[in-house]
Design a protein around this motif. Structure first.
Motif, PDB file in Angstrom:
ATOM      1  N   PHE A  91       4.824  -0.828   2.487  1.00 40.13           N
ATOM      2  CA  PHE A  91       4.244   0.499   2.330  1.00 40.13           C
ATOM      3  C   PHE A  91       5.312   1.469   1.851  1.00 40.13           C
ATOM      4  O   PHE A  91       6.513   1.220   1.999  1.00 40.13           O
ATOM      5  CB  PHE A  91       3.616   0.981   3.647  1.00 40.13           C
ATOM      6  CG  PHE A  91       4.618   1.178   4.752  1.00 40.13           C
ATOM      7  CD1 PHE A  91       5.215   2.422   4.954  1.00 40.13           C
ATOM      8  CD2 PHE A  91       4.983   0.135   5.584  1.00 40.13           C
ATOM      9  CE1 PHE A  91       6.151   2.606   5.959  1.00 40.13           C
ATOM     10  CE2 PHE A  91       5.914   0.306   6.597  1.00 40.13           C
ATOM     11  CZ  PHE A  91       6.501   1.550   6.782  1.00 40.13           C
ATOM     12  N   LEU A  92       4.863   2.596   1.306  1.00 37.41           N
ATOM     13  CA  LEU A  92       5.774   3.640   0.838  1.00 37.41           C
ATOM     14  C   LEU A  92       5.894   4.752   1.870  1.00 37.41           C
ATOM     15  O   LEU A  92       6.942   4.983   2.438  1.00 37.41           O
ATOM     16  CB  LEU A  92       5.286   4.202  -0.507  1.00 37.41           C
ATOM     17  CG  LEU A  92       6.026   5.430  -1.042  1.00 37.41           C
ATOM     18  CD1 LEU A  92       7.500   5.132  -1.259  1.00 37.41           C
ATOM     19  CD2 LEU A  92       5.380   5.915  -2.328  1.00 37.41           C
ATOM     20  N   GLN A 135       8.885  -0.765   4.964  1.00 41.10           N
ATOM     21  CA  GLN A 135       8.824   0.332   4.003  1.00 41.10           C
ATOM     22  C   GLN A 135       9.615  -0.043   2.745  1.00 41.10           C
ATOM     23  O   GLN A 135      10.713  -0.594   2.838  1.00 41.10           O
ATOM     24  CB  GLN A 135       9.392   1.615   4.613  1.00 41.10           C
ATOM     25  CG  GLN A 135       9.201   2.829   3.737  1.00 41.10           C
ATOM     26  CD  GLN A 135       9.636   4.112   4.433  1.00 41.10           C
ATOM     27  OE1 GLN A 135      10.530   4.093   5.287  1.00 41.10           O
ATOM     28  NE2 GLN A 135       9.019   5.206   4.090  1.00 41.10           N
ATOM     29  N   VAL A 136       9.037   0.247   1.581  1.00 40.74           N
ATOM     30  CA  VAL A 136       9.684   0.012   0.288  1.00 40.74           C
ATOM     31  C   VAL A 136       9.609   1.320  -0.493  1.00 40.74           C
ATOM     32  O   VAL A 136       8.517   1.823  -0.759  1.00 40.74           O
ATOM     33  CB  VAL A 136       8.978  -1.125  -0.500  1.00 40.74           C
ATOM     34  CG1 VAL A 136       9.565  -1.262  -1.894  1.00 40.74           C
ATOM     35  CG2 VAL A 136       9.075  -2.438   0.255  1.00 40.74           C
ATOM     36  N   THR A 137      10.755   1.876  -0.825  1.00 43.04           N
ATOM     37  CA  THR A 137      10.772   3.156  -1.541  1.00 43.04           C
ATOM     38  C   THR A 137      11.377   3.051  -2.932  1.00 43.04           C
ATOM     39  O   THR A 137      11.216   3.950  -3.741  1.00 43.04           O
ATOM     40  CB  THR A 137      11.563   4.211  -0.739  1.00 43.04           C
ATOM     41  OG1 THR A 137      12.895   3.746  -0.528  1.00 43.04           O
ATOM     42  CG2 THR A 137      10.894   4.488   0.606  1.00 43.04           C
ATOM     43  N   PRO A 191       7.738  12.193  -8.816  1.00 41.32           N
ATOM     44  CA  PRO A 191       9.204  12.129  -8.799  1.00 41.32           C
ATOM     45  C   PRO A 191       9.687  10.912  -8.008  1.00 41.32           C
ATOM     46  O   PRO A 191       8.988  10.412  -7.130  1.00 41.32           O
ATOM     47  CB  PRO A 191       9.622  13.425  -8.125  1.00 41.32           C
ATOM     48  CG  PRO A 191       8.408  14.080  -7.625  1.00 41.32           C
ATOM     49  CD  PRO A 191       7.209  13.364  -8.168  1.00 41.32           C
ATOM     50  N   ASP A 192      10.901  10.458  -8.312  1.00 41.80           N
ATOM     51  CA  ASP A 192      11.444   9.288  -7.631  1.00 41.80           C
ATOM     52  C   ASP A 192      11.808   9.564  -6.172  1.00 41.80           C
ATOM     53  O   ASP A 192      11.941   8.657  -5.390  1.00 41.80           O
ATOM     54  CB  ASP A 192      12.684   8.767  -8.357  1.00 41.80           C
ATOM     55  CG  ASP A 192      12.309   8.039  -9.634  1.00 41.80           C
ATOM     56  OD1 ASP A 192      11.171   7.577  -9.726  1.00 41.80           O
ATOM     57  OD2 ASP A 192      13.172   7.956 -10.523  1.00 41.80           O
ATOM     58  N   GLU A 193      11.972  10.834  -5.804  1.00 38.61           N
ATOM     59  CA  GLU A 193      12.315  11.154  -4.428  1.00 38.61           C
ATOM     60  C   GLU A 193      11.054  11.386  -3.628  1.00 38.61           C
ATOM     61  O   GLU A 193      10.196  12.162  -4.009  1.00 38.61           O
ATOM     62  CB  GLU A 193      13.162  12.434  -4.354  1.00 38.61           C
ATOM     63  CG  GLU A 193      14.427  12.358  -5.176  1.00 38.61           C
ATOM     64  CD  GLU A 193      14.232  12.781  -6.617  1.00 38.61           C
ATOM     65  OE1 GLU A 193      13.391  13.647  -6.876  1.00 38.61           O
ATOM     66  OE2 GLU A 193      14.910  12.231  -7.480  1.00 38.61           O
ATOM     67  N   ILE A 194      10.942  10.706  -2.530  1.00 39.20           N
ATOM     68  CA  ILE A 194       9.797  10.903  -1.614  1.00 39.20           C
ATOM     69  C   ILE A 194      10.354  11.213  -0.251  1.00 39.20           C
ATOM     70  O   ILE A 194      11.292  10.698   0.184  1.00 39.20           O
ATOM     71  CB  ILE A 194       8.892   9.657  -1.553  1.00 39.20           C
ATOM     72  CG1 ILE A 194       8.243   9.412  -2.857  1.00 39.20           C
ATOM     73  CG2 ILE A 194       7.915   9.761  -0.421  1.00 39.20           C
ATOM     74  CD1 ILE A 194       6.807   9.741  -2.999  1.00 39.20           C
ATOM     75  N   THR A 253       0.845  -1.189   0.000  1.00 42.08           N
ATOM     76  CA  THR A 253       0.000   0.000   0.000  1.00 42.08           C
ATOM     77  C   THR A 253       0.884   1.243   0.000  1.00 42.08           C
ATOM     78  O   THR A 253       1.976   1.228   0.580  1.00 42.08           O
ATOM     79  CB  THR A 253      -0.985  -0.020   1.194  1.00 42.08           C
ATOM     80  OG1 THR A 253      -1.830   1.115   1.141  1.00 42.08           O
ATOM     81  CG2 THR A 253      -0.275  -0.090   2.519  1.00 42.08           C
ATOM     82  N   THR A 254       0.433   2.272  -0.672  1.00 41.68           N
ATOM     83  CA  THR A 254       1.273   3.456  -0.830  1.00 41.68           C
ATOM     84  C   THR A 254       1.408   4.271   0.449  1.00 41.68           C
ATOM     85  O   THR A 254       2.290   5.111   0.543  1.00 41.68           O
ATOM     86  CB  THR A 254       0.765   4.349  -1.978  1.00 41.68           C
ATOM     87  OG1 THR A 254      -0.597   4.700  -1.736  1.00 41.68           O
ATOM     88  CG2 THR A 254       0.889   3.639  -3.315  1.00 41.68           C
ATOM     89  N   THR A 255       0.560   4.035   1.419  1.00 46.86           N
ATOM     90  CA  THR A 255       0.672   4.663   2.734  1.00 46.86           C
ATOM     91  C   THR A 255       0.558   3.568   3.792  1.00 46.86           C
ATOM     92  O   THR A 255      -0.256   2.651   3.643  1.00 46.86           O
ATOM     93  CB  THR A 255      -0.446   5.715   2.946  1.00 46.86           C
ATOM     94  OG1 THR A 255      -0.345   6.716   1.933  1.00 46.86           O
ATOM     95  CG2 THR A 255      -0.341   6.382   4.305  1.00 46.86           C
ATOM     96  N   MET A 256       1.354   3.663   4.842  1.00 44.20           N
ATOM     97  CA  MET A 256       1.253   2.697   5.939  1.00 44.20           C
ATOM     98  C   MET A 256      -0.210   2.596   6.364  1.00 44.20           C
ATOM     99  O   MET A 256      -0.886   3.613   6.496  1.00 44.20           O
ATOM    100  CB  MET A 256       2.099   3.161   7.129  1.00 44.20           C
ATOM    101  CG  MET A 256       1.984   2.257   8.353  1.00 44.20           C
ATOM    102  SD  MET A 256       2.781   2.970   9.817  1.00 44.20           S
ATOM    103  CE  MET A 256       4.498   2.835   9.350  1.00 44.20           C
ATOM    104  N   PRO A 257      -0.726   1.394   6.576  1.00 49.05           N
ATOM    105  CA  PRO A 257      -2.132   1.262   6.975  1.00 49.05           C
ATOM    106  C   PRO A 257      -2.440   2.005   8.273  1.00 49.05           C
ATOM    107  O   PRO A 257      -1.617   2.024   9.198  1.00 49.05           O
ATOM    108  CB  PRO A 257      -2.307  -0.250   7.170  1.00 49.05           C
ATOM    109  CG  PRO A 257      -1.220  -0.870   6.361  1.00 49.05           C
ATOM    110  CD  PRO A 257      -0.068   0.095   6.422  1.00 49.05           C
TER     111      PRO A 257
END
Length: 146
Positions: A111-112, A133-135, A143-146, A89-93
Motif C-alpha cells: 500500500f501507499l 508500505q511502498v512509496t 507529486p513524488d512526495e507523499i 492498493t494506493t491506500t491501506m485496506p
C-alpha cells in the motif's frame, strides 16, 4: 533507471487505476498479480457499474460513502480465490477489505497511504500476510512526495 521491483510494479499499476476513480475526495486504485507476477486485474473505487449519479451526489461525502464500492472489492470480483499472489492498493485496506483479501488467500499486500481507521495490520499479523508500505514507484499526475 533500474528495473522496477514487483511491489513497485504493482503499486504503479494501482496508482494508474486510481486515476479512473470518480470520487473527488479519495481516489483509490488496486492491482492484483498472479504467482508468475502477471497482471490479473486492476480496479478503483467508485459506484456500481452502470449507475449514473445525480450531479449533487458528490456534494456530501458522508452521505455517499456507504454507496462507494472499494477498489479491493472491485478487484476481487476479477479473480477466484487462490489465483492472486499479491495485491497493491494506493491506500491501506480498511478492515472489511483486509478481511476480504485474506478470504481470497492473498499473502502479500502493498500500500501507499496509511489508513489509520483500519485493523489491517492486526489482521495481517494474525493471518501471516505481508503488509508493507511502498512509496518509491513511478507516478503520473501527482507529486513524488507523499
Amino acid at each position: 533507471m533500474s528495473r522496477l521491483s514487483i511491489p513497485q510494479y504493482a503499486m504503479a499499476l494501482a496508482h494508474v487505476a486510481s486515476l479512473r476513480s470518480e470520487d473527488p475526495y479519495r481516489k483509490v486504485g488496486a492491482a492484483a498479480l498472479d504467482f508468475d507476477n502477471r497482471v490479473i486485474g486492476t480496479a478503483y473505487n467508485g459506484l456500481a457499474p452502470g449507475y449514473v449519479a445525480p450531479p449533487d451526489f458528490w456534494d456530501d461525502r458522508e452521505a455517499r460513502q456507504k454507496f462507494m464500492l472499494h477498489a479491493e472489492v472491485n478487484l476481487c470480483s476479477l479473480f477466484r480465490r487462490g489465483e492472486a499472489k499479491l495485491v497493491a492498493t494506493t491506500t491501506m485496506p480498511c478492515t472489511a477489505c483486509m478481511q476480504t483479501l485474506c478470504a481470497y488467500g492473498i499473502k502479500e499486500i502493498y500500500f501507499l497511504e496509511i489508513y489509520h481507521v483500519s485493523d489491517a495490520p492486526e489482521i495481517a499479523e494474525l493471518y501471516g500476510v505481508k503488509l508493507q508500505q511502498v512509496t518509491d514507484f513511478p507516478r503520473i499526475g501527482i507529486p513524488d512526495e507523499i
